[in-house]
Structures are given as structure tokens and as C-alpha cells.
Design an enzyme around this catalytic site. Structure first.
Site, mmCIF file in Angstrom:
data_model
loop_
_atom_site.group_PDB
_atom_site.id
_atom_site.type_symbol
_atom_site.label_atom_id
_atom_site.label_comp_id
_atom_site.label_asym_id
_atom_site.label_seq_id
_atom_site.Cartn_x
_atom_site.Cartn_y
_atom_site.Cartn_z
ATOM 1 N N LYS A 13 0.839 -1.217 0.000
ATOM 2 C CA LYS A 13 0.000 0.000 0.000
ATOM 3 C C LYS A 13 0.869 1.261 0.000
ATOM 4 C CE LYS A 13 -2.170 -0.929 3.862
ATOM 5 N NZ LYS A 13 -1.651 -2.256 4.266
ATOM 6 N N ARG A 88 -9.356 0.676 9.195
ATOM 7 C CA ARG A 88 -8.947 -0.697 9.457
ATOM 8 C C ARG A 88 -10.055 -1.493 10.132
ATOM 9 N NH1 ARG A 88 -3.277 0.126 9.382
ATOM 10 N NH2 ARG A 88 -1.970 -1.688 9.732
ATOM 11 N N ARG A 122 11.863 -6.198 4.644
ATOM 12 C CA ARG A 122 11.489 -4.783 4.606
ATOM 13 C C ARG A 122 12.452 -3.925 5.431
ATOM 14 N NH1 ARG A 122 5.473 -2.336 5.235
ATOM 15 N NH2 ARG A 122 5.523 -2.906 7.435
ATOM 16 N N ARG A 155 11.591 -2.376 11.297
ATOM 17 C CA ARG A 155 10.565 -2.033 12.296
ATOM 18 C C ARG A 155 10.391 -3.169 13.305
ATOM 19 N NH1 ARG A 155 5.458 -0.119 8.905
ATOM 20 N NH2 ARG A 155 4.481 -1.461 10.441
ATOM 21 N N ARG A 166 -0.440 -9.724 12.958
ATOM 22 C CA ARG A 166 -1.009 -8.596 12.202
ATOM 23 C C ARG A 166 -1.852 -9.102 11.026
ATOM 24 N NH1 ARG A 166 4.260 -5.594 10.886
ATOM 25 N NH2 ARG A 166 3.018 -4.115 9.734
HETATM 26 P P1 ADP Z 1 1.257 -2.085 8.097
HETATM 27 O O1 ADP Z 1 2.656 -2.130 7.660
HETATM 28 O O2 ADP Z 1 0.786 -3.238 8.885
HETATM 29 O O3 ADP Z 1 0.317 -1.681 7.021
HETATM 30 P P2 ADP Z 1 0.922 0.382 9.518
HETATM 31 O O4 ADP Z 1 2.178 1.157 9.436
HETATM 32 O O5 ADP Z 1 -0.221 0.839 8.699
HETATM 33 O O6 ADP Z 1 1.267 -1.107 9.268
HETATM 34 O O7 ADP Z 1 0.436 0.298 11.055
HETATM 35 C C1 ADP Z 1 1.277 -0.149 12.094
HETATM 36 C C2 ADP Z 1 0.480 -0.325 13.380
HETATM 37 O O8 ADP Z 1 -0.162 0.901 13.740
HETATM 38 C C3 ADP Z 1 -0.658 -1.334 13.298
HETATM 39 O O9 ADP Z 1 -0.207 -2.650 13.505
HETATM 40 C C4 ADP Z 1 -1.567 -0.831 14.433
HETATM 41 O O10 ADP Z 1 -1.041 -1.170 15.693
HETATM 42 C C5 ADP Z 1 -1.458 0.664 14.304
HETATM 43 N N1 ADP Z 1 -2.471 1.240 13.369
HETATM 44 C C6 ADP Z 1 -2.208 1.863 12.186
HETATM 45 N N2 ADP Z 1 -3.348 2.285 11.585
HETATM 46 C C7 ADP Z 1 -4.362 1.910 12.419
HETATM 47 C C8 ADP Z 1 -5.761 2.042 12.351
HETATM 48 N N3 ADP Z 1 -6.366 2.613 11.290
HETATM 49 N N4 ADP Z 1 -6.493 1.533 13.377
HETATM 50 C C9 ADP Z 1 -5.907 0.962 14.429
HETATM 51 N N5 ADP Z 1 -4.586 0.783 14.556
HETATM 52 C C10 ADP Z 1 -3.802 1.261 13.573
#
Ligand code: ADP
Length: 211
Positions: A13, A88, A122, A155, A166
Site C-alpha cells: 500500500k 482498518r 522490509r 521495524r 497482524r
Molecule cells: P502495516 O505495515 O501493517 O500496514 P501500519 O504502518 O499501517 O502497518 O500500522 C502499524 C500499526 O499501527 C498497526 O499494527 C496498528 O497497531 C497501528 N495502526 C495503524 N493504523 C491503524 C488504524 N487505522 N487503526 C488501528 N490501529 C492502527
């Protein structure tokens, strides 16, 4: 145009969001990045959410929704936004509909095994948040960000066990959103490809935007 990007963690994404951002000249609103910045800055919100992020669990809807509502007040969001990692949950999708008009939701479909491979390679820039992969999308110089020159890092939540949880969270809480947007005639699905340029082409076709 307000565009929602859907897809499992590691589906790509963020990478597609960067391409679309340049083509449409609208900002990316990544809740993951906003939350990580809050943790790094040690704000009250950051202290509240740090453990949830490390565990790969979702942050409560009301915290994320108010963070998004605040960000949308900035003038650069006036002509549209690319939402990456938000909504989400179904509640977040409904809340977003109360704030802006969502034009389309693009789902990037990638199977779990491919995700696990990708996440193990990553690398992320701690300074500007740009994302790379050691073999699939490497920076020009190993471990150095192309954009800002900072040293790339892994990360905490990209550890395999955390990635698995996740993914489970994604299937249970986020995937039902596809149905929500599909019922509104807004869902566009794209199959994530091994080669980045092939996915970019499919995304470009799905959105009708030159990327
Ligand atoms: P990914 O690489 O999984 O797409 P993100 O960088 O989008 O990860 O998000 C990392 C973390 O931040 C998630 O695992 C969650 O803990 C939190 N998070 C991010 N966006 C949301 C959201 N819209 N609702 C709830 N938690 C979120």
C-alpha cells in the site's frame, strides 16, 4: 479524489501510495506513520499506543479517528487524500464517511506466504518513513534512504511472529471493509504482482490514472 488503500500489512500500500501521490499531487495520510511519529515524539498519545503497535494490535477506533480528523483539517488535504492503513475496522470506515466523501477503495491482494517473505526483507527510513525491500525494491546504496540519506532500520513489528498476528488481525477486522465498499460500488481489486512495475501498471489501469 479521496482514495482508500486496502490490503494486508506488507501488500504494498505504502509503495503504491507514493506513486499515486506524485501523479495526483495529493498527500498520503498513513495512520501507521502518524502513530509511529507520536511514539517517537513521546506525546501522550504516543505513550498510550506504543505497546499496541509493538504487539501488532489495533489502536482503539476513537484515538485513530480523532488523529485522522485532525490531520484532515490541514490545508494540503483540501483536494483529496490517499488513506494508507485507514480505515482498518468497519467502525473506522463508517466514521470516515462522516468526515469526507470517499471516491474509491483500492484493494491490493497478496497471499499470506508472500507477505511473510516480503516483511522479512522490509527496511524503513526512521526519518522520512520511506519503505524499501532488500531484494524487491532496494535503495541505491544498501541500508541508506534514497530520499533523505538516513540509515534504514527494521521495524519492531516486522518480526515474523508479529507479522503473523497482524495478518490475523487484518483478516478478522479489516477485510470485512471490502464488502462495505463493494456494496457502495467503490471497491477496485488489484492482484499484487512479484514485480513492482507490474502492480503499478494494474493500479494505474484500475484507477484510470497515469502512474
Ligand atoms: P502495516 O505495515 O501493517 O500496514 P501500519 O504502518 O499501517 O502497518 O500500522 C502499524 C500499526 O499501527 C498497526 O499494527 C496498528 O497497531 C497501528 N495502526 C495503524 N493504523 C491503524 C488504524 N487505522 N487503526 C488501528 N490501529 C492502527
Amino acid at each position: 479524489m479521496n482514495l482508500v488503500l486496502l490490503g494486508a500489512p506488507g501488500a504494498g500500500k505504502g509503495t503504491q501510495a507514493e506513486k499515486i501521490q506524485h501523479a495526483l499531487n495529493i498527500p498520503i495520510l498513513s495512520t501507521g506513520n502518524l502513530l509511529r511519529q507520536a511514539v517517537a515524539a513521546g506525546t501522550e498519545l504516543g505513550r498510550k499506543v506504543e505497546a499496541l503497535l509493538d504487539a501488532g494490535s489495533l489502536v482503539p477506533d476513537e484515538l485513530v479517528c480523532s488523529l485522522v480528523a485532525e490531520r484532515l483539517k490541514q490545508p494540503d488535504c483540501a483536494h483529496g487524500v490517499i488513506f494508507d492503513g485507514f480505515p482498518r475496522t468497519l467502525q473506522q470506515a463508517q466514521a470516515l464517511d462522516g468526515i469526507v466523501h470517499v471516491d474509491a477503495a483500492l484493494s491490493i491482494e497478496v497471499d499470506d506466504d508472500t507477505i511473510l517473505h516480503r516483511m522479512s526483507g522490509r527496511r524503513t527510513c526512521p526519518k522520512c518513513q520511506a519503505s524499501y525491500h532488500v531484494t524487491d525494491n532496494p535503495p541505491k546504496t544498501a541500508d541508506v534512504c534514497d530520499k533523505c540519506g538516513a540509515h534504514l532500520s527494521i521495524r519492531h513489528d516486522d518480526e515474523p511472529a508479529t507479522v503473523r498476528s497482524r495478518l490475523a488481525v487484518y483478516h478478522k477486522q479489516t477485510e470485512p471493509i471490502k464488502e462495505y465498499y463493494s456494496a457502495q460500488g467503490k471497491l477496485k481489486k488489484v492482484q499484487g504482482q512479484p514485480k513492482l512495475s507490474d502492480t503499478v501498471r494494474l493500479v494505474s489501469e484500475a484507477l484510470g490514472v497515469a502512474l
